[in-house]
Design a protein around this motif. Structure first.
Motif, mmCIF file in Angstrom:
data_model
loop_
_atom_site.group_PDB
_atom_site.id
_atom_site.type_symbol
_atom_site.label_atom_id
_atom_site.label_comp_id
_atom_site.label_asym_id
_atom_site.label_seq_id
_atom_site.Cartn_x
_atom_site.Cartn_y
_atom_site.Cartn_z
ATOM 1 N N ASP A 10 32.887 34.571 41.774
ATOM 2 C CA ASP A 10 33.519 35.342 42.888
ATOM 3 C C ASP A 10 33.337 34.821 44.131
ATOM 4 O O ASP A 10 32.418 35.103 45.027
ATOM 5 N N SER A 11 34.114 33.717 44.385
ATOM 6 C CA SER A 11 34.189 33.168 45.818
ATOM 7 C C SER A 11 35.673 32.857 45.992
ATOM 8 O O SER A 11 36.404 31.781 45.444
ATOM 9 N N ASP A 12 36.119 33.324 47.216
ATOM 10 C CA ASP A 12 37.617 32.748 47.444
ATOM 11 C C ASP A 12 37.342 31.604 48.114
ATOM 12 O O ASP A 12 38.545 31.093 47.738
ATOM 13 N N PRO A 13 36.708 30.883 49.049
ATOM 14 C CA PRO A 13 36.711 29.534 49.309
ATOM 15 C C PRO A 13 36.757 28.841 48.098
ATOM 16 O O PRO A 13 37.687 27.632 48.167
ATOM 17 N N LEU A 14 36.087 28.877 46.778
ATOM 18 C CA LEU A 14 36.095 28.188 45.779
ATOM 19 C C LEU A 14 37.541 28.339 45.028
ATOM 20 O O LEU A 14 37.978 27.346 44.591
ATOM 21 N N CYS A 15 37.752 29.544 44.954
ATOM 22 C CA CYS A 15 39.360 29.917 44.325
ATOM 23 C C CYS A 15 40.430 29.253 44.858
ATOM 24 O O CYS A 15 41.141 28.843 44.271
ATOM 25 N N LEU A 16 40.087 29.145 46.278
ATOM 26 C CA LEU A 16 41.276 28.340 47.111
ATOM 27 C C LEU A 16 41.050 26.868 46.906
ATOM 28 O O LEU A 16 42.430 26.398 46.210
ATOM 29 N N LYS A 17 40.059 26.219 46.444
ATOM 30 C CA LYS A 17 40.069 24.746 46.007
ATOM 31 C C LYS A 17 40.744 24.584 44.650
ATOM 32 O O LYS A 17 41.415 23.780 44.425
ATOM 33 N N LEU A 18 40.085 25.611 43.671
ATOM 34 C CA LEU A 18 40.821 25.430 42.349
ATOM 35 C C LEU A 18 42.482 25.619 42.318
ATOM 36 O O LEU A 18 42.774 25.084 41.585
ATOM 37 N N ALA A 19 42.883 26.882 43.136
ATOM 38 C CA ALA A 19 44.025 26.772 43.067
ATOM 39 C C ALA A 19 45.138 25.872 43.423
ATOM 40 O O ALA A 19 45.897 25.515 42.997
ATOM 41 N N LYS A 20 44.758 24.997 44.461
ATOM 42 C CA LYS A 20 45.207 23.763 44.988
ATOM 43 C C LYS A 20 45.193 22.862 44.118
ATOM 44 O O LYS A 20 46.349 22.244 43.960
ATOM 45 N N ILE A 21 44.066 22.658 43.336
ATOM 46 C CA ILE A 21 44.224 21.639 42.280
ATOM 47 C C ILE A 21 45.204 22.074 41.134
ATOM 48 O O ILE A 21 45.712 21.042 40.678
ATOM 49 N N ILE A 22 44.876 23.115 40.623
ATOM 50 C CA ILE A 22 45.644 23.579 39.332
ATOM 51 C C ILE A 22 46.995 23.553 39.848
ATOM 52 O O ILE A 22 47.774 22.920 38.994
ATOM 53 N N LEU A 23 47.473 23.736 41.011
ATOM 54 C CA LEU A 23 49.076 23.789 41.346
ATOM 55 C C LEU A 23 49.485 22.456 41.235
ATOM 56 O O LEU A 23 50.620 22.145 40.931
#
Length: 877
Positions: A339-352
């Protein structure tokens, strides 16, 4: 005003007539009729900012059950692990035997005992909160351990039935052994499996001896070969042909299950994997994945993700090129549960950046949207270039195949556009052209297409983003150059039944029509008038839509004479305006009655216009602007229903109730009164109009007073109105206004006095209240700066002095001042300011020569010819 028919006959003419006998162009007529025909300006309709960031605003016409949600749950299970597999270069043969699946511990005959849950909740609390979040859901499919799962268990059931076991594994995770590097060659019947230490020693011995039978273990995330020769989606069963190596501490679980996951699908990838890529994977990527597995600090996880992206980017391994892409993606998917928006942002960027598709593309776009919903995340979004990845999705993904993913992608971009920094970044990255290209694709979808309705949701997000972009000058230029008018009109035409799409497109036009270049482009799009009229008729009581369309039409008709004519000629245009006028007039009447009834309870009329008043203000503005066109104005002057409604506004509404509405109504009546046509409705109602204007004239609102004076300036061409002015002592008010020291006020008041002096019996009124002296003062104050006003004053004095016998008796003590002033103003070198810009000087000279000079010369000649110097008697000594 007065013109000479011959040398001996002079005839006074009213103010409204032109002073130059030759026929003039429409533009000259409009220019010379200053303050007689006027366009109106008004404020742009206000759009309140939404309290929350959503796909659809609180005023959306879409029912909640008929639109995609803005709030949703998103977990690692939202991603499809099977979709992440790379395509194998080799098709394997089907298995010769049917795998035997192991059962759960509740099967009494099973010789395998599964790990027991913790004895108490206190043991679970020993785990840090970050790692509990990280592995609370994902350890059941963790890359750290093998796990036995019956084939009929779905993922949701696993989540609910085995959390204690998984937490137990996760709690020991930080003490895992180092990964084993050795590989054992596979035989033909089985594949190598490194088992989790959760199996007891006796059970392992039984397995090795074969006494427990042949057991198959199922590894989540591995790929098996089905009977048809295809890979299974998520899970694979293998015989346990290799157990824990001796010498390893049995008190800690091993991470050898992770070896199969991280080193990655050997049979599938090594065939096509180069030595360089294999080295890159083990040296650069694998250590980072281990770090992601072990780390329980959010900041360190974010840092590891940054390193992962940089490593992939440097080796050009983003996209689908990486052979072990599936292993990497599975690792990232499982971190989504943190549950971390900063981490999810990093993940979304790599996955995309890894170019996922299908369910995973939808999930990661939802993840990006979820991050963007929180305004506090704008700063980290600015610094992490998520926008680049989302724009790439819009540019490359198939519109119909991935329409739902594009919806959330576009929704995220729309939310970003609410931030000024990100909005400018969009313009710099070519978002305008990209969005217009996407709109063009949507416009090409036919109404009977199955995707047509769903793409309407996407179009709402797209047009809402363009609405925000329209605030920026560079974006406006790009919209104009990219043919936005045509595409927006096409979308409006195809989506006329979608009120949300219509309102956003109309908001775009509302903003852009403020600017001349875009207004001209919109005016050239002839079908826009038909579209606007269709929307006005369809959504007549939808105030938010109606007011913006009316505002756009007001802007078009204020700046473009061709637009006035085109709109007027559209079938039913005037009837539509009249119908709207009646609808919102009734709404305003009802509101006004309510306020009057509530006055005793302390309710007062609001200072700002109500919604109904605002529509009427902008609707009347359209009528006023249309009336500038000579033929359209003449037709509207003869439209009795139009004039009746305008007069009704003056009847029931005071300037204190709604200043802009009343003044706009008076201005429109003034414009229509300019046209002296047969069956003129203004002429038929002139006395009633004069009575209504008297109420405005006596108000404390100076703008209202000036507007009433302007109408009297046109209406005073009629004898009945002149008599009314004398009867009500209005002429005294006009003379008093000459002291206002305001050019426009003096111009209007002087126009009324000029028309009064046409009647010989009314000329003497100028001697009252010091009228002559005030006219001379106005000429002195404003003459050199305003030759139109100077001309009007000279015409008034010319009419007044028609039967002059003596200059002194006619002009009194102002005679000498007038003589000196006229002589000075007729001297070109003195009158014209040569320090002005050349164009402005030429403009001034044109009016001085054509308007002022002919009348002033005649007036000066008349005064000089009737001015007698006193006789001086010399007495002899």
């Amino acid at each position: 005003m007065q013109a000479s028919k011959n040398k001996n006959t002079e005839k006074a003419e009213p103010f409204y007539r032109l002073s130059v006998p030759k026929q003039k162009t429409s533009s000259e007529i409009i220019n010379e009729a200053r303050n007689v025909l006027r366009t109106l300006r008004t404020r742009r309709p206000f759009t309140p900012t939404e309290d929350q960031r959503k796909l659809f605003g609180s005023r959306s016409s879409r029912a909640p059950q008929n639109r995609p949600p803005s709030v949703f749950s998103l977990h690692a299970s939202s991603f499809d692990l099977a979709e992440s597999r790379p395509v194998s270069g080799v098709r394997l043969s089907p298995l010769d035997h049917k795998p035997v699946l192991v059962t759960f511990a509740e099967d009494e005959d099973s010789s395998i005992s599964l790990p027991k849950p913790p004895a108490s909740a206190a043991e679970v609390r020993k785990v840090s909160s970050a790692r509990a979040r990280l592995f609370g859901r994902t350890c059941q499919g963790s890359f750290l351990s093998a796990k036995m799962v019956p084939p009929d268990q779905n993922e949701e059931k696993l989540d609910s039935e085995e959390p204690a076991m998984m937490n137990n594994l996760c709690r020991s995770n930080n003490n895992c052994l180092e990964e084993q590097r050795s590989y054992t060659p596979f035989n033909d019947e089985s594949r190598r499996l490194i088992c989790n230490e959760c199996i007891s020693k006796s059970e392992r011995e039984d397995l090795l001896k074969g006494t427990a039978g042949k057991f198959l273990f199922q590894l989540r995330g591995e790929r098996s070969v089905n009977s048809d020769g295809r890979f299974a989606d998520e899970e694979q069963q293998f015989p346990c042909d290799q157990m824990k190596e001796p010498g390893i501490n049995s008190s800690r679980p091993r991470i050898t299950g992770w070896k199969r996951r991280v080193t990655g699908l050997e049979d599938e990838t090594r065939i096509n994997e180069s030595e360089e890529e294999e080295s890159f994977w083990h040296i650069k990527i694998l250590p980072i994945l281990r770090e992601l597995e072990k780390e329980d600090n959010i900041e360190n996880l974010c840092l590891a993700c940054t390193k992962l992206y940089q490593a992939l980017n440097e080796e050009n391994m983003l996209g689908k090129r990486l052979k072990r892409r599936s292993v990497l993606l599975k690792t990232l998917y499982k971190l989504v549960d943190v549950d971390s928006d900063p981490l999810c942002l990093k993940l979304a960027k790599i996955i995309l950046a890894m170019k996922v598709d299908g369910k995973n593309l939808l999930s990661v776009c939802k993840l990006a949207f979820k991050i963007c919903r929180n305004e506090k995340n704008d700063y980290i979004i600015q610094n992490d270039r998520l926008l680049d990845c989302l724009l790439e999705v819009l540019r490359t993904e198939d519109l119909q195949k991935n329409n739902e993913a594009l919806l959330y992608c576009m929704g995220a971009i729309k939310l970003m556009s609410g931030n000024a920094v990100l909005l400018n970044e969009m313009v710099n990255k070519g978002a305008v052209e990209m969005l217009l290209q996407l709109m063009k694709q949507i416009n090409n979808i036919k109404e009977n297409d199955t995707y047509f309705s769903n793409l309407g949701h996407l179009l709402v997000q797209l047009t809402a983003t363009l609405r925000n972009l329209a605030d920026l000058p560079p974006a406006r230029h790009q919209l104009l150059c990219s043919g936005a008018v045509s595409e927006l009109c096409a979308a409006l035409e195809r989506r006329v039944d979608d009120k949300d799409v219509c309102i956003y497109i109309v908001r775009i036009f509302s903003k852009l029509s403020f600017y001349n270049d875009f207004c001209a482009a919109l005016a050239d799009c002839s079908r826009c008038y038909v579209l606007f009229l269709a929307l006005l008729n369809k959504y007549q009581k939808k105030q938010d839509l109606v007011i913006r369309i009316i505002f756009i039409l007001g802007n078009l008709t204020a700046k473009n004479n061709q637009a006035r004519e085109q709109f007027f000629k559209e079938k039913g245009s005037v009837n539509t305006l009249i119908s709207l006028f009646q609808t919102y007039h009734e709404l305003d009447l009802n509101a006004q009655k309510w306020y009057h009834e509530k006055e005793g309870e302390g309710k007062t009329h609001p200072k700002d216009p109500s919604e109904a008043e605002d529509v009427l203000i902008k609707l009347i503005r359209v009528l006023a602007n249309l009336s500038i066109h000579p033929s359209v104005g003449a037709a509207l002057a003869a439209a009795h229903r139009v004039v009746e409604l305008l007069v009704t506004v003056l009847e029931y509404k005071s300037v204190d109730d709604c200043e802009e509405l009343v003044i706009n109504a008076a201005t429109t009546i003034n414009n229509l009164s300019y046209y002296k046509v047969k069956s003129s409705a203004v002429q038929d109602k002139k006395l009633h109009i004069a009575e209504m204007l008297l109420k405005l004239l006596m108000s404390n609102n100076m703008d209202g007073v000036v507007e009433a004076v302007r109408v009297f300036g046109n209406l005073s061409q009629y004898h009945e109105i002149c008599d009314f002015i004398i009867q009500k002592k209005i002429y005294k008010f006009m003379i008093a206004l000459l002291d206002a020291k305001n050019q426009d006020v003096c111009f209007s008041a002087c126009g009324v006095l000029l028309n009064l002096t046409v009647d010989k019996n009314k000329r003497a009124l100028l001697m009252e209240e010091g009228g002559i002296g005030k006219l001379v003062d106005c000429l002195q104050d404003f003459g050199p700066a305003d030759w139109q006003l100077a001309c009007l004053i000279c015409k008034t004095l010319w009419n007044y002095s028609e039967n002059i016998t003596s200059a002194a008796s006619c002009f009194g003590e102002d005679t000498d001042t007038l003589l000196v002033l006229l002589t000075s103003l007729l001297d070109e070198e003195v009158a014209l300011d040569y320090s002005l810009d050349r164009d402005l000087r030429d403009y001034q000279k044109l009016y001085w020569e054509r308007e002022f000079k002919p009348v002033a010369e005649k007036l000066l000649d008349r005064i000089q010819s009737h001015h007698f110097l006193p006789t001086v008697t010399i007495t002899p000594f």
